[in-house]
Design an enzyme around this catalytic site. Structure first.
Site, PDB file in Angstrom:
ATOM      1  N   THR A  53       0.846  -1.191   0.000  1.00 13.88           N
ATOM      2  CA  THR A  53       0.000   0.000   0.000  1.00 13.88           C
ATOM      3  C   THR A  53       0.890   1.252   0.000  1.00 13.88           C
ATOM      4  O   THR A  53       2.048   1.195   0.397  1.00 13.88           O
ATOM      5  CB  THR A  53      -0.973  -0.009   1.193  1.00 13.88           C
ATOM      6  N   THR A  55       1.384   4.454   1.586  1.00  9.08           N
ATOM      7  CA  THR A  55       2.125   5.013   2.716  1.00  9.08           C
ATOM      8  C   THR A  55       3.099   3.993   3.286  1.00  9.08           C
ATOM      9  O   THR A  55       4.243   4.314   3.607  1.00  9.08           O
ATOM     10  CB  THR A  55       1.153   5.503   3.811  1.00  9.08           C
ATOM     11  N   CYS A  56       2.647   2.756   3.375  1.00  9.46           N
ATOM     12  CA  CYS A  56       3.470   1.692   3.939  1.00  9.46           C
ATOM     13  C   CYS A  56       4.719   1.447   3.101  1.00  9.46           C
ATOM     14  O   CYS A  56       5.813   1.278   3.624  1.00  9.46           O
ATOM     15  CB  CYS A  56       2.654   0.405   4.037  1.00  9.46           C
ATOM     16  N   SER A  57       4.557   1.425   1.785  1.00 10.45           N
ATOM     17  CA  SER A  57       5.652   1.096   0.869  1.00 10.45           C
ATOM     18  C   SER A  57       6.537   2.287   0.529  1.00 10.45           C
ATOM     19  O   SER A  57       7.688   2.107   0.146  1.00 10.45           O
ATOM     20  CB  SER A  57       5.092   0.527  -0.433  1.00 10.45           C
TER      21      SER A  57
END
Length: 182
Positions: A53, A55-57
């Site tokens: 996703t 923000t996560c990546s």
């Protein structure tokens, strides 16, 4: 969860590389427990809604990866990223992110996430049950510092990010090393 609380004892279903298997997919199942990950170590655990996703990546995982040496200098033995994704997805995400320093923990059933009170519905995004974004500093299975994004709720319209950022956790560790952390 709060500082001083012990992490729940959970078994995670992981996939580990085993060259003895051979072939194009040399992985085997291996059960790992909370104790395997946290006993006798001081670690940073951060959890997020989903592998791959934005923000996560783009921010959270790469930030912890790049800052690993800074965390080590402050007494952190390991950094783990946990998500309510299965071992196959977590391993592929780690590979795609070219992780060298961060371990991934697949909480495929969401059991750990549920037991720490961070399991939320993300049906509005087509995700189903996922983890709310948070981070923790954990020493020998006991929480020293807890960094939970504001607004914990099912189907939250936004994905808050900042409290659980690597920069914020690192700042807390620096203050803690100087004896001024809350």
């Amino acid at each position: 969860m709060i500082s001083g609380a012990k992490l729940p004892s959970v078994t995670f279903r992981t996939r580990v590389r085993d060259e003895a298997i051979g072939g194009p997919n040399p992985y085997r199942w291996q059960d790992m427990t909370t104790e395997d990950y946290f006993a006798g170590k001081r670690v940073v655990l951060f959890a997020l809604p989903g592998a791959f996703t934005p923000t996560c990546s783009t921010y959270q995982l790469p930030g912890f990866e790049k800052g690993f040496a800074d965390f080590q200098a402050l007494g952190i033995d390991a950094i783990y990223c946990l998500s309510v994704n299965d071992a196959f997805v977590m391993n592929q995400w780690a590979k795609a992110q070219e992780l060298q320093n961060i371990g991934v923990i697949p909480d495929g059933s969401g059991e750990f996430t549920r037991r720490v009170g961070m399991l939320v519905r993300k049906d509005n995004l087509g995700f189903g049950l996922r983890s709310w974004r948070y981070a923790a500093v954990v020493k020998d299975g006991v929480i020293e510092g807890w960094f939970e994004e504001p607004g914990l709720a099912d189907n939250h319209e936004e994905d808050p990010y900042g409290v659980s950022s690597p920069e914020n956790v690192l700042a807390w560790l620096m203050a803690d090393a100087q004896g001024v952390a809350a």
